[in-house]
Design a protein around this motif. Structure first.
Motif, PDB file in Angstrom:
ATOM      1  N   ALA A 133     -43.668 -16.999  15.960  1.00 56.55           N
ATOM      2  CA  ALA A 133     -44.921 -16.929  15.199  1.00 56.55           C
ATOM      3  C   ALA A 133     -44.831 -15.868  14.109  1.00 56.55           C
ATOM      4  N   PHE A 134     -44.261 -14.706  14.455  1.00 60.13           N
ATOM      5  CA  PHE A 134     -44.109 -13.623  13.479  1.00 60.13           C
ATOM      6  C   PHE A 134     -43.173 -14.056  12.355  1.00 60.13           C
ATOM      7  N   ALA A 135     -42.060 -14.699  12.713  1.00 56.98           N
ATOM      8  CA  ALA A 135     -41.089 -15.113  11.701  1.00 56.98           C
ATOM      9  C   ALA A 135     -41.684 -16.137  10.741  1.00 56.98           C
ATOM     10  N   LEU A 136     -42.368 -17.148  11.271  1.00 48.59           N
ATOM     11  CA  LEU A 136     -42.961 -18.171  10.398  1.00 48.59           C
ATOM     12  C   LEU A 136     -44.068 -17.586   9.537  1.00 48.59           C
ATOM     13  N   ASN A 137     -44.862 -16.696  10.109  1.00 44.33           N
ATOM     14  CA  ASN A 137     -45.919 -16.036   9.341  1.00 44.33           C
ATOM     15  C   ASN A 137     -45.321 -15.287   8.151  1.00 44.33           C
ATOM     16  N   HIS A 138     -44.182 -14.643   8.389  1.00 43.10           N
ATOM     17  CA  HIS A 138     -43.490 -13.886   7.337  1.00 43.10           C
ATOM     18  C   HIS A 138     -42.910 -14.826   6.284  1.00 43.10           C
ATOM     19  N   LEU A 139     -42.217 -15.876   6.733  1.00 39.00           N
ATOM     20  CA  LEU A 139     -41.532 -16.772   5.800  1.00 39.00           C
ATOM     21  C   LEU A 139     -42.499 -17.643   5.004  1.00 39.00           C
ATOM     22  N   MET A 140     -43.615 -18.002   5.633  1.00 41.51           N
ATOM     23  CA  MET A 140     -44.596 -18.877   4.988  1.00 41.51           C
ATOM     24  C   MET A 140     -45.661 -18.087   4.210  1.00 41.51           C
ATOM     25  N   HIS A 141     -45.629 -16.751   4.330  1.00 40.27           N
ATOM     26  CA  HIS A 141     -46.593 -15.882   3.638  1.00 40.27           C
ATOM     27  C   HIS A 141     -48.035 -16.265   3.981  1.00 40.27           C
ATOM     28  N   THR A 142     -48.272 -16.523   5.275  1.00 41.08           N
ATOM     29  CA  THR A 142     -49.610 -16.935   5.689  1.00 41.08           C
ATOM     30  C   THR A 142     -50.532 -15.755   6.001  1.00 41.08           C
ATOM     31  N   ASN A 143     -49.973 -14.549   6.095  1.00 37.09           N
ATOM     32  CA  ASN A 143     -50.769 -13.319   6.217  1.00 37.09           C
ATOM     33  C   ASN A 143     -51.727 -13.318   7.408  1.00 37.09           C
ATOM     34  N   LEU A 144     -51.321 -13.933   8.509  1.00 35.10           N
ATOM     35  CA  LEU A 144     -52.131 -13.880   9.729  1.00 35.10           C
ATOM     36  C   LEU A 144     -51.904 -12.531  10.407  1.00 35.10           C
ATOM     37  N   ASP A 145     -52.984 -11.947  10.951  1.00 36.38           N
ATOM     38  CA  ASP A 145     -52.819 -10.643  11.582  1.00 36.38           C
ATOM     39  C   ASP A 145     -52.226 -10.801  12.989  1.00 36.38           C
ATOM     40  N   ARG A 146     -51.843  -9.670  13.580  1.00 34.01           N
ATOM     41  CA  ARG A 146     -51.138  -9.713  14.862  1.00 34.01           C
ATOM     42  C   ARG A 146     -52.004 -10.275  15.988  1.00 34.01           C
ATOM     43  N   MET A 147     -53.291 -10.000  15.965  1.00 35.18           N
ATOM     44  CA  MET A 147     -54.143 -10.529  17.031  1.00 35.18           C
ATOM     45  C   MET A 147     -54.220 -12.050  16.945  1.00 35.18           C
ATOM     46  N   THR A 148     -54.283 -12.569  15.721  1.00 33.97           N
ATOM     47  CA  THR A 148     -54.280 -14.024  15.544  1.00 33.97           C
ATOM     48  C   THR A 148     -52.972 -14.614  16.064  1.00 33.97           C
ATOM     49  N   LEU A 149     -51.846 -13.964  15.762  1.00 31.51           N
ATOM     50  CA  LEU A 149     -50.554 -14.443  16.252  1.00 31.51           C
ATOM     51  C   LEU A 149     -50.503 -14.420  17.781  1.00 31.51           C
ATOM     52  N   ALA A 150     -51.104 -13.396  18.382  1.00 31.25           N
ATOM     53  CA  ALA A 150     -51.143 -13.325  19.848  1.00 31.25           C
ATOM     54  C   ALA A 150     -51.909 -14.512  20.425  1.00 31.25           C
ATOM     55  N   HIS A 151     -53.055 -14.821  19.825  1.00 26.65           N
ATOM     56  CA  HIS A 151     -53.841 -15.967  20.288  1.00 26.65           C
ATOM     57  C   HIS A 151     -53.078 -17.276  20.094  1.00 26.65           C
ATOM     58  N   MET A 152     -52.331 -17.379  19.008  1.00 30.69           N
ATOM     59  CA  MET A 152     -51.546 -18.589  18.773  1.00 30.69           C
ATOM     60  C   MET A 152     -50.465 -18.746  19.834  1.00 30.69           C
ATOM     61  N   GLY A 153     -49.820 -17.637  20.192  1.00 25.43           N
ATOM     62  CA  GLY A 153     -48.825 -17.693  21.251  1.00 25.43           C
ATOM     63  C   GLY A 153     -49.431 -18.094  22.588  1.00 25.43           C
ATOM     64  N   GLN A 154     -50.607 -17.546  22.876  1.00 23.90           N
ATOM     65  CA  GLN A 154     -51.291 -17.889  24.126  1.00 23.90           C
ATOM     66  C   GLN A 154     -51.636 -19.378  24.162  1.00 23.90           C
ATOM     67  N   LYS A 155     -52.169 -19.895  23.060  1.00 25.30           N
ATOM     68  CA  LYS A 155     -52.546 -21.310  23.037  1.00 25.30           C
ATOM     69  C   LYS A 155     -51.313 -22.209  23.106  1.00 25.30           C
ATOM     70  N   ALA A 156     -50.210 -21.770  22.520  1.00 25.24           N
ATOM     71  CA  ALA A 156     -48.958 -22.534  22.642  1.00 25.24           C
ATOM     72  C   ALA A 156     -48.564 -22.640  24.109  1.00 25.24           C
ATOM     73  N   GLU A 157     -48.730 -21.556  24.835  1.00 24.55           N
ATOM     74  CA  GLU A 157     -48.392 -21.559  26.272  1.00 24.55           C
ATOM     75  C   GLU A 157     -49.330 -22.490  27.037  1.00 24.55           C
ATOM     76  N   HIS A 158     -50.611 -22.467  26.683  1.00 27.15           N
ATOM     77  CA  HIS A 158     -51.573 -23.347  27.347  1.00 27.15           C
ATOM     78  C   HIS A 158     -51.236 -24.816  27.095  1.00 27.15           C
ATOM     79  N   GLU A 159     -51.009 -25.153  25.827  1.00 23.26           N
ATOM     80  CA  GLU A 159     -50.970 -26.558  25.426  1.00 23.26           C
ATOM     81  C   GLU A 159     -49.593 -27.193  25.540  1.00 23.26           C
ATOM     82  N   TYR A 160     -48.542 -26.388  25.385  1.00 21.44           N
ATOM     83  CA  TYR A 160     -47.199 -26.970  25.399  1.00 21.44           C
ATOM     84  C   TYR A 160     -46.399 -26.614  26.652  1.00 21.44           C
ATOM     85  N   ALA A 161     -46.764 -25.523  27.333  1.00 19.45           N
ATOM     86  CA  ALA A 161     -46.061 -25.168  28.574  1.00 19.45           C
ATOM     87  C   ALA A 161     -46.921 -25.439  29.803  1.00 19.45           C
TER      88      ALA A 161
END
Length: 388
Positions: A133-161
């Motif tokens: 999530a951090f790498a894509l945020n950096h490469l895509m210049h999406t400027n999402l903050d760390r808390m948003t990235l944490a929530h994205m990781g959590q939802k990835a775990e919910h929905e895909y794992a």
């Protein structure tokens, strides 16, 4: 260095220079199974880490490679879905989170590998999610903050794992600071750092060698049991939105309605939140003996009330209790295996490892892996090392 090896593997496979990102695993000193109950946790990022080499590839395809497993998976970015390749699902779940936010993820190449022990309760999955999530945020210049990235990781775990995990693991990987633990309020997401002096005390992990999967039915069952307890309480106390709001007296008053199993699960969570508070005050006072007592009490609750320990973990905690220089010990992580976390005086660490290894072999006939960990900073980029 592993970061160099991952970058070199990337260049061999894809022929370009990647962004290199480091994502740490985590320990949790106290506050177990409280995060999804909107309670308090006290984690730290540690120097067992996963390294990513990632670059956009000017195509519409995603190419993933696990250097540890030497396995690859490719699919179109427009057709991200759960697959039969479990390790890839954690990464694909992150891509899906960007897409669900209306962000177009271009084709990219990714190689990753690391030293976070799998199944040891150190959140290798969260490190995988947060690193990408951090790498894509950096490469895509999406400027999402760390808390948003944490929530994205959590939802990835919910929905895909398929694991209904709380936010702690992703938060700890992203928000770690060297030499400090961080108390997270899992309801408000407010957090506070507390000093942890690793010059006098070491965090030593003892790996039971028992493999567990948080996706197992037991983890999600505990979550359902807590939700059932809250539903009972809400009939009588509308202000109780989660176990965070409950008191032992309220639980006891409605024990019969809950049933003993649900009552014990809920009581553990309420008491564990109080232990986190006591433990933080002990850190500020430099009182490691009191901190350690909270750890032992936490383990007893996880063993007897929440019932997520196992014989191997219990033997490790009891063996540690009798050794010199040990302030506290408890099981760590979702349970049913993984590691115990031990606070050990620096001058006693070598003897501790020796004695614990011998005790585990003697009592169970099993070889013990131990890890001495240092508290480090959270997810960040590294310079891609030039090929030699």
């Amino acid at each position: 260095m592993l970061s160099q090896a991952v970058a070199a593997t990337f260049r061999q496979h894809f022929g370009s220079t990647p962004l290199v990102v480091r994502a740490p695993g985590r320990v949790n000193l106290i506050g177990e199974h409280t995060d999804y109950n909107q309670g308090f946790v006290l984690p730290a990022a540690v120097d067992k880490e996963i390294y990513f080499a990632v670059a956009l590839n000017n195509t519409t395809d995603i190419n993933l490679y696990s250097s540890d497993l030497q396995e690859a998976l490719s699919l179109p970015a427009a057709d991200v879905h759960r697959t039969d390749t479990q390790w890839a699902n954690y990464l694909l779940g992150v891509v899906a989170q960007f897409q669900q936010r209306g962000l177009t993820v271009p084709g990219f190449d990714c190689v990753f590998g690391g030293t976070v022990p799998i199944g040891a309760g150190m959140s290798s999955s969260a490190a995988v999610e947060c690193g990408l999530a951090f790498a894509l945020n950096h490469l895509m210049h999406t400027n999402l903050d760390r808390m948003t990235l944490a929530h994205m990781g959590q939802k990835a775990e919910h929905e895909y794992a398929g694991v209904k995990s709380g936010l702690m693991d992703q938060f700890a990987s992203l928000f770690g600071r060297a030499g400090q633990v961080v108390r997270l309020d899992c309801r408000s997401l407010e957090y506070e750092y507390f000093p942890f002096d690793t010059s006098t005390t070491r965090i030593v992990l003892c790996n039971s060698g028992v493999k567990h999967s948080l996706a197992s039915s037991e983890y999600n069952t505990r979550r359902q049991e807590c939700e059932h307890g809250v539903a009972v309480l809400q009939k009588h106390y509308p202000q109780v939105q989660s176990l965070r709001d409950a008191t032992p007296a309220q639980l006891q008053a409605h024990q019969a309605e809950m049933g003993d199993v649900v009552y014990q699960r809920c009581l553990y969570v309420v008491q564990e939140n109080e232990r986190v508070d006591v433990a933080c005050r002990a850190l500020l006072a430099g009182d490691l003996a009191n901190f350690g007592q909270q750890m032992y009490a936490s383990h007893a609750g996880l063993r007897d009330q929440y019932q997520v320990s196992c014989r191997e973990l219990d033997i490790l905690v009891e063996a540690a209790r009798s050794l010199p220089g040990v302030y506290g010990a408890r099981m760590m992580g979702g349970g049913f295996g993984g590691c115990t976390i031990n606070l050990v005086a620096v001058d006693q660490v070598d003897q501790f490892v020796e004695k614990m290894t011998a005790a585990y072999q003697e009592q169970l006939g099993l070889k013990l892996e131990t890890y001495q960990t240092t508290i480090v900073y959270g997810v960040g980029t590294m310079e891609a090392v030039a090929s030699k």
